[in-house]
Every structure is written in structure tokens, then in C-alpha cells.
Design a protein around this motif. Structure first.
Motif, PDB file in Angstrom:
ATOM      1  N   ASP A 170       0.833  -1.197   0.000  1.00  0.00           N
ATOM      2  CA  ASP A 170       0.000   0.000   0.000  1.00  0.00           C
ATOM      3  C   ASP A 170       0.870   1.250   0.000  1.00  0.00           C
ATOM      4  N   PHE A 171       0.926   1.907  -1.153  1.00  0.00           N
ATOM      5  CA  PHE A 171       1.674   3.148  -1.271  1.00  0.00           C
ATOM      6  C   PHE A 171       0.791   4.290  -1.761  1.00  0.00           C
ATOM      7  N   ASP A 172      -0.502   4.066  -1.907  1.00  0.00           N
ATOM      8  CA  ASP A 172      -1.408   5.127  -2.354  1.00  0.00           C
ATOM      9  C   ASP A 172      -1.459   6.282  -1.360  1.00  0.00           C
ATOM     10  N   SER A 173      -1.259   6.021  -0.079  1.00  0.00           N
ATOM     11  CA  SER A 173      -1.319   7.088   0.920  1.00  0.00           C
ATOM     12  C   SER A 173      -0.038   7.927   0.957  1.00  0.00           C
ATOM     13  N   ILE A 174       1.008   7.491   0.272  1.00  0.00           N
ATOM     14  CA  ILE A 174       2.269   8.237   0.211  1.00  0.00           C
ATOM     15  C   ILE A 174       2.224   9.132  -1.020  1.00  0.00           C
ATOM     16  N   ASP A 175       2.204  10.440  -0.808  1.00  0.00           N
ATOM     17  CA  ASP A 175       2.077  11.373  -1.924  1.00  0.00           C
ATOM     18  C   ASP A 175       3.401  11.681  -2.612  1.00  0.00           C
ATOM     19  N   THR A 176       4.494  11.648  -1.890  1.00  0.00           N
ATOM     20  CA  THR A 176       5.775  12.097  -2.416  1.00  0.00           C
ATOM     21  C   THR A 176       6.450  11.028  -3.262  1.00  0.00           C
ATOM     22  N   VAL A 177       6.671  11.351  -4.528  1.00  0.00           N
ATOM     23  CA  VAL A 177       7.474  10.521  -5.419  1.00  0.00           C
ATOM     24  C   VAL A 177       8.880  11.107  -5.378  1.00  0.00           C
ATOM     25  N   GLN A 178       9.860  10.272  -5.043  1.00  0.00           N
ATOM     26  CA  GLN A 178      11.230  10.752  -4.905  1.00  0.00           C
ATOM     27  C   GLN A 178      12.092  10.232  -6.045  1.00  0.00           C
ATOM     28  N   ASN A 179      13.179  10.952  -6.299  1.00  0.00           N
ATOM     29  CA  ASN A 179      14.186  10.535  -7.260  1.00  0.00           C
ATOM     30  C   ASN A 179      15.504  11.169  -6.853  1.00  0.00           C
ATOM     31  N   CYS A 180      16.591  10.667  -7.409  1.00  0.00           N
ATOM     32  CA  CYS A 180      17.911  11.172  -7.003  1.00  0.00           C
ATOM     33  C   CYS A 180      18.413  12.274  -7.918  1.00  0.00           C
ATOM     34  N   ASP A 181      18.127  12.157  -9.189  1.00  0.00           N
ATOM     35  CA  ASP A 181      18.585  13.138 -10.156  1.00  0.00           C
ATOM     36  C   ASP A 181      17.381  13.894 -10.695  1.00  0.00           C
ATOM     37  N   VAL A 182      17.627  14.847 -11.555  1.00  0.00           N
ATOM     38  CA  VAL A 182      16.543  15.560 -12.215  1.00  0.00           C
ATOM     39  C   VAL A 182      15.838  14.571 -13.142  1.00  0.00           C
ATOM     40  N   VAL A 183      14.510  14.536 -13.097  1.00  0.00           N
ATOM     41  CA  VAL A 183      13.755  13.663 -13.987  1.00  0.00           C
ATOM     42  C   VAL A 183      13.918  14.207 -15.404  1.00  0.00           C
ATOM     43  N   SER A 184      14.259  13.310 -16.333  1.00  0.00           N
ATOM     44  CA  SER A 184      14.576  13.718 -17.696  1.00  0.00           C
ATOM     45  C   SER A 184      13.805  12.869 -18.704  1.00  0.00           C
ATOM     46  N   VAL A 185      13.468  13.476 -19.836  1.00  0.00           N
ATOM     47  CA  VAL A 185      12.797  12.718 -20.895  1.00  0.00           C
ATOM     48  C   VAL A 185      13.804  11.946 -21.741  1.00  0.00           C
ATOM     49  N   SER A 186      15.085  12.291 -21.654  1.00  0.00           N
ATOM     50  CA  SER A 186      16.089  11.672 -22.528  1.00  0.00           C
ATOM     51  C   SER A 186      16.903  10.570 -21.862  1.00  0.00           C
ATOM     52  N   THR A 187      16.653  10.291 -20.581  1.00  0.00           N
ATOM     53  CA  THR A 187      17.363   9.216 -19.890  1.00  0.00           C
ATOM     54  C   THR A 187      16.354   8.347 -19.148  1.00  0.00           C
ATOM     55  N   SER A 188      16.801   7.176 -18.727  1.00  0.00           N
ATOM     56  CA  SER A 188      15.922   6.360 -17.883  1.00  0.00           C
ATOM     57  C   SER A 188      15.822   7.034 -16.517  1.00  0.00           C
ATOM     58  N   ASN A 189      14.716   6.802 -15.834  1.00  0.00           N
ATOM     59  CA  ASN A 189      14.468   7.452 -14.552  1.00  0.00           C
ATOM     60  C   ASN A 189      14.107   6.413 -13.503  1.00  0.00           C
ATOM     61  N   VAL A 190      14.717   6.532 -12.332  1.00  0.00           N
ATOM     62  CA  VAL A 190      14.378   5.683 -11.198  1.00  0.00           C
ATOM     63  C   VAL A 190      13.602   6.546 -10.210  1.00  0.00           C
ATOM     64  N   LEU A 191      12.359   6.157  -9.964  1.00  0.00           N
ATOM     65  CA  LEU A 191      11.481   6.875  -9.052  1.00  0.00           C
ATOM     66  C   LEU A 191      11.120   5.933  -7.918  1.00  0.00           C
ATOM     67  N   PHE A 192      10.928   6.474  -6.725  1.00  0.00           N
ATOM     68  CA  PHE A 192      10.606   5.603  -5.602  1.00  0.00           C
ATOM     69  C   PHE A 192       9.721   6.310  -4.600  1.00  0.00           C
ATOM     70  N   LYS A 193       8.980   5.486  -3.870  1.00  0.00           N
ATOM     71  CA  LYS A 193       8.170   5.948  -2.754  1.00  0.00           C
ATOM     72  C   LYS A 193       8.601   5.142  -1.540  1.00  0.00           C
ATOM     73  N   ILE A 194       8.701   5.818  -0.407  1.00  0.00           N
ATOM     74  CA  ILE A 194       9.134   5.171   0.832  1.00  0.00           C
ATOM     75  C   ILE A 194       7.993   5.204   1.826  1.00  0.00           C
TER      76      ILE A 194
END
Length: 167
Positions: free
Chosen positions: A27-51
Motif C-alpha cells: 500500500d503506497f497510495d497514501s504516500i504522496d511524495t514521489v522521490q528521485n535522485c537526479d533531475v527527472v529527464s525525458v532523454s534518460t531512464s528514470n528511477v522513481l521511488f516511494k518510501i
């Protein structure tokens, strides 16, 4: 004869296990914050996470899935395949430092990691100024199987969240 039947039934009853299924709900629907380490980019792969305390839901999006153009329908990416979704349980509460520091901290440690075996990542993009784009990420039909082959039955992760590109 009844005594032997009773003994055999008792042994079978006490020997059965539940497949060691430890996870009943993701259950991660109650967690609003999507985190990432670098700037989200359209030209590279992106790793996004919720804690969520000692749990993390990690999505890896391929390069080009996020586009700086407004969409009227969902862009779909298959899991596994183009996109990856992972669920991790840690030995203690985890922070973004675990994902962003190189090398990662020694603690907490990963107790269990489960890769999604099916489903889709859906992305819809909107913009208010044609410079900054908001990408709404949803998960559809995500299926997790643990190492024993048991399916996690209650998936509460339909709305992953939003990220922004451009600007």
C-alpha cells in the motif's frame, strides 16, 4: 485404527504452512511524495521511488517514456519489459540516502525484494505553460510473486504519483 488416523491427521494439521507469505498488502497510495535522485529527464531512464517506513516501491522508467508533449491518452509501458517495478522490505526505516548516496549506507539492509511479474505503467502528461510538463504515473495490473511463488493479494498501488520535467 482410530488412534492411528488421529495421529496422522494431527501430523498433517501441524505440518501445514501458509507458504511463508509474509506480505499481505502493498500500500503506497497514501504516500504522496514521489522521490528521485537526479533531475527527472525525458532523454534518460528514470528511477522513481516511494518510501513507506521500512518499505519502498521502486519504478524504473525507460528513456523516452516521459515526453515533453501533452497527451490525451495514457502511454503504456509493459512490466516487466520496458519498465520495472520492485518492492523492497528493509531491516529498518529507509531514507532517500539509501537510493541516492554512492555507495549506499550500510544500514538498513534489504530483507526481501520482489520484482513485479506483470502489469503496466501508464503515463499521462499535461502542461499549463508548454514549458513545464506534469507526468501522472499510474500502475495497472501489477502482479508480485514472492520467492515461494505466492501472489501478494492486496495491491493498493494504482496511483503512483506525479513528476515534472521541462522548465
Amino acid at each position: 485404527m482410530k488412534k492411528y488416523l488421529l495421529i496422522v491427521c494431527s501430523i498433517l494439521f501441524f505440518d501445514c504452512n501458509d507458504g511463508d507469505l509474509q506480505i499481505e498488502t502493498v500500500d503506497f497510495d497514501s504516500i504522496d511524495t514521489v522521490q528521485n535522485c537526479d533531475v527527472v529527464s525525458v532523454s534518460t531512464s528514470n528511477v522513481l521511488f516511494k518510501i513507506n517506513g521500512d518499505e519502498a516501491l521502486i519504478i524504473t522508467l525507460p528513456s523516452g517514456l516521459l515526453k515533453n508533449t501533452v497527451t490525451t491518452t495514457d502511454i503504456e509501458s509493459a512490466v516487466p519489459g520496458n519498465s520495472q517495478v520492485s518492492y523492497r522490505i528493509f531491516s529498518d526505516n529507509v531514507s532517500s540516502a539509501y537510493f541516492c548516496d554512492s555507495p549506499p549506507p550500510l544500514t538498513p539492509t534489504v530483507m526481501e525484494e520482489i520484482e513485479a511479474q506483470g502489469g503496466s505503467v501508464l503515463v499521462t502528461t499535461s502542461s499549463t505553460d508548454n514549458t513545464t510538463f506534469t507526468h501522472t504515473i499510474k500502475l495497472s495490473g501489477i502482479s508480485f510473486l514472492n520467492e515461494n511463488g505466492s501472489r501478494i493479494t492486496d495491491l493498493q498501488i494504482n496511483e503512483f504519483g506525479t513528476v515534472t520535467t521541462g522548465g
